[in-house]
Design a protein around this motif. Structure first.
Motif, PDB file in Angstrom:
ATOM      1  N   PHE A 170       2.757   3.443  -8.153  1.00  0.00           N
ATOM      2  CA  PHE A 170       1.682   4.036  -7.359  1.00  0.00           C
ATOM      3  C   PHE A 170       1.923   5.530  -7.120  1.00  0.00           C
ATOM      4  O   PHE A 170       0.992   6.331  -7.219  1.00  0.00           O
ATOM      5  CB  PHE A 170       1.516   3.311  -6.024  1.00  0.00           C
ATOM      6  CG  PHE A 170       0.732   2.031  -6.123  1.00  0.00           C
ATOM      7  CD1 PHE A 170      -0.502   1.993  -6.752  1.00  0.00           C
ATOM      8  CD2 PHE A 170       1.222   0.864  -5.573  1.00  0.00           C
ATOM      9  CE1 PHE A 170      -1.235   0.825  -6.840  1.00  0.00           C
ATOM     10  CE2 PHE A 170       0.502  -0.325  -5.655  1.00  0.00           C
ATOM     11  CZ  PHE A 170      -0.739  -0.345  -6.291  1.00  0.00           C
ATOM     12  N   SER A 172      -0.423   8.262  -8.907  1.00  0.00           N
ATOM     13  CA  SER A 172      -1.193   9.107  -7.985  1.00  0.00           C
ATOM     14  C   SER A 172      -0.987  10.567  -8.320  1.00  0.00           C
ATOM     15  O   SER A 172      -1.946  11.342  -8.398  1.00  0.00           O
ATOM     16  CB  SER A 172      -0.757   8.870  -6.529  1.00  0.00           C
ATOM     17  OG  SER A 172      -1.028   7.573  -6.117  1.00  0.00           O
ATOM     18  N   VAL A 174      -7.586   0.843  -6.874  1.00  0.00           N
ATOM     19  CA  VAL A 174      -6.941  -0.355  -6.336  1.00  0.00           C
ATOM     20  C   VAL A 174      -6.647  -0.229  -4.842  1.00  0.00           C
ATOM     21  O   VAL A 174      -6.700  -1.212  -4.100  1.00  0.00           O
ATOM     22  CB  VAL A 174      -5.617  -0.626  -7.098  1.00  0.00           C
ATOM     23  CG1 VAL A 174      -4.856  -1.791  -6.507  1.00  0.00           C
ATOM     24  CG2 VAL A 174      -5.879  -0.831  -8.573  1.00  0.00           C
ATOM     25  N   LEU A 175      -6.360   1.005  -4.396  1.00  0.00           N
ATOM     26  CA  LEU A 175      -5.803   1.202  -3.063  1.00  0.00           C
ATOM     27  C   LEU A 175      -6.142   2.597  -2.558  1.00  0.00           C
ATOM     28  O   LEU A 175      -6.057   3.559  -3.320  1.00  0.00           O
ATOM     29  CB  LEU A 175      -4.279   1.048  -3.187  1.00  0.00           C
ATOM     30  CG  LEU A 175      -3.370   1.096  -1.996  1.00  0.00           C
ATOM     31  CD1 LEU A 175      -3.615  -0.104  -1.086  1.00  0.00           C
ATOM     32  CD2 LEU A 175      -1.920   1.091  -2.447  1.00  0.00           C
ATOM     33  N   ASP A 176      -6.548   2.697  -1.303  1.00  0.00           N
ATOM     34  CA  ASP A 176      -6.708   4.014  -0.686  1.00  0.00           C
ATOM     35  C   ASP A 176      -5.320   4.566  -0.363  1.00  0.00           C
ATOM     36  O   ASP A 176      -4.421   3.820   0.030  1.00  0.00           O
ATOM     37  CB  ASP A 176      -7.512   3.918   0.617  1.00  0.00           C
ATOM     38  CG  ASP A 176      -8.991   3.709   0.371  1.00  0.00           C
ATOM     39  OD1 ASP A 176      -9.475   4.080  -0.716  1.00  0.00           O
ATOM     40  OD2 ASP A 176      -9.663   3.164   1.263  1.00  0.00           O
ATOM     41  N   ASN A 177      -5.152   5.859  -0.530  1.00  0.00           N
ATOM     42  CA  ASN A 177      -3.891   6.540  -0.220  1.00  0.00           C
ATOM     43  C   ASN A 177      -2.679   5.909  -0.926  1.00  0.00           C
ATOM     44  O   ASN A 177      -1.666   5.615  -0.299  1.00  0.00           O
ATOM     45  CB  ASN A 177      -3.666   6.567   1.296  1.00  0.00           C
ATOM     46  CG  ASN A 177      -4.832   7.172   2.022  1.00  0.00           C
ATOM     47  OD1 ASN A 177      -5.137   8.348   1.834  1.00  0.00           O
ATOM     48  ND2 ASN A 177      -5.526   6.376   2.823  1.00  0.00           N
ATOM     49  N   PRO A 178      -2.774   5.721  -2.246  1.00  0.00           N
ATOM     50  CA  PRO A 178      -1.690   5.044  -2.958  1.00  0.00           C
ATOM     51  C   PRO A 178      -0.367   5.800  -2.947  1.00  0.00           C
ATOM     52  O   PRO A 178       0.692   5.181  -3.066  1.00  0.00           O
ATOM     53  CB  PRO A 178      -2.230   4.904  -4.394  1.00  0.00           C
ATOM     54  CG  PRO A 178      -3.271   5.965  -4.505  1.00  0.00           C
ATOM     55  CD  PRO A 178      -3.866   6.106  -3.143  1.00  0.00           C
ATOM     56  N   TRP A 221       1.228   4.627   0.395  1.00  0.00           N
ATOM     57  CA  TRP A 221       1.629   3.214   0.406  1.00  0.00           C
ATOM     58  C   TRP A 221       2.654   2.930  -0.691  1.00  0.00           C
ATOM     59  O   TRP A 221       3.501   2.049  -0.538  1.00  0.00           O
ATOM     60  CB  TRP A 221       0.402   2.310   0.334  1.00  0.00           C
ATOM     61  CG  TRP A 221      -0.516   2.647   1.470  1.00  0.00           C
ATOM     62  CD1 TRP A 221      -1.826   2.993   1.403  1.00  0.00           C
ATOM     63  CD2 TRP A 221      -0.155   2.748   2.865  1.00  0.00           C
ATOM     64  NE1 TRP A 221      -2.307   3.296   2.660  1.00  0.00           N
ATOM     65  CE2 TRP A 221      -1.312   3.152   3.571  1.00  0.00           C
ATOM     66  CE3 TRP A 221       1.018   2.550   3.578  1.00  0.00           C
ATOM     67  CZ2 TRP A 221      -1.318   3.355   4.951  1.00  0.00           C
ATOM     68  CZ3 TRP A 221       1.018   2.758   4.959  1.00  0.00           C
ATOM     69  CH2 TRP A 221      -0.135   3.143   5.622  1.00  0.00           C
TER      70      TRP A 221
END
Length: 198
Positions: free
Chosen positions: A103, A107, A137-141, A144
């Protein structure tokens, strides 16, 4: 969870330094980036917005190295959880860290250096919102993914202190997202207004 706290000495100097380092990083980069957005002082000092952004990015990377060192030292100064000192825990932690690293790297690849390190606060705006993986897939990868790396690192070391510090990382990033999100959206809203008025 209460049982885990029995293994963690929150008064240990290394633990306190790690907590302060974790909390300091997002506070620092948000304060500096907002100050830059308001004053353009760093851009003036460094001669360009891009040079100033690269400098801030380098400082953030250095601070992240310090944070990771403090995190590791805090884990080493605290007892391990004997019941977790098994291969499956180690390899689970390794897998979580690998996903987190994926991630973080993807990113960075999608955003580039200035997109990753608050370029929009320097006036270096993306053409459009990034929606490709991992943002699909994900906000703010990035945040996270970093949290997952710390979680995996904690499991690999069977460290209750590491798990507690990972929670501090997650809380710090949650606060950072609440602080950064609306401000960044406003920057791009202003950009759209400027485009429409031309």
């Amino acid at each position: 969870m209460v049982r885990l706290f029995g293994y963690v000495d929150v008064t240990d100097t290394a633990f306190i330094v790690a907590v302060l380092s974790i909390a300091f990083n997002p506070l620092f980069w948000n304060v500096v980036a907002r100050w830059e957005h308001k004053t353009r002082a760093l851009s003036q000092v460094f001669g360009s917005a891009r040079a100033a952004c690269y400098c801030l990015g380098a400082v953030i990377l250095l601070l992240n190295c310090v944070r990771s060192h403090c995190f590791t030292e805090a884990m080493k100064s605290q007892p391990r959880l004997e019941g977790w000192d098994y291969h499956w825990t180690y390899y689970s932690g390794l897998a979580i860290s690998a996903v987190g690293t994926l991630f973080v790297i993807s990113s960075f690849s999608a955003l580039g250096f200035t997109g990753t390190f608050l370029g929009d606060y320097f006036g270096i705006l993306m053409e459009e919102k990034v929606t490709s993986f991992p943002f699909s897939v994900l906000d703010n990868p990035m945040y996270w993914g970093s949290t997952a790396i710390y979680l995996g690192w904690s499991l690999m070391h069977a460290s209750p202190a590491g798990l507690l510090l990972t929670a501090v990382v997650a809380i710090s990033y949650t606060i950072a997202v609440l602080y950064e999100g609306p401000f960044t959206e406003e920057i791009y809203r202003q950009k759209q207004k400027g485009v429409k008025s031309k």
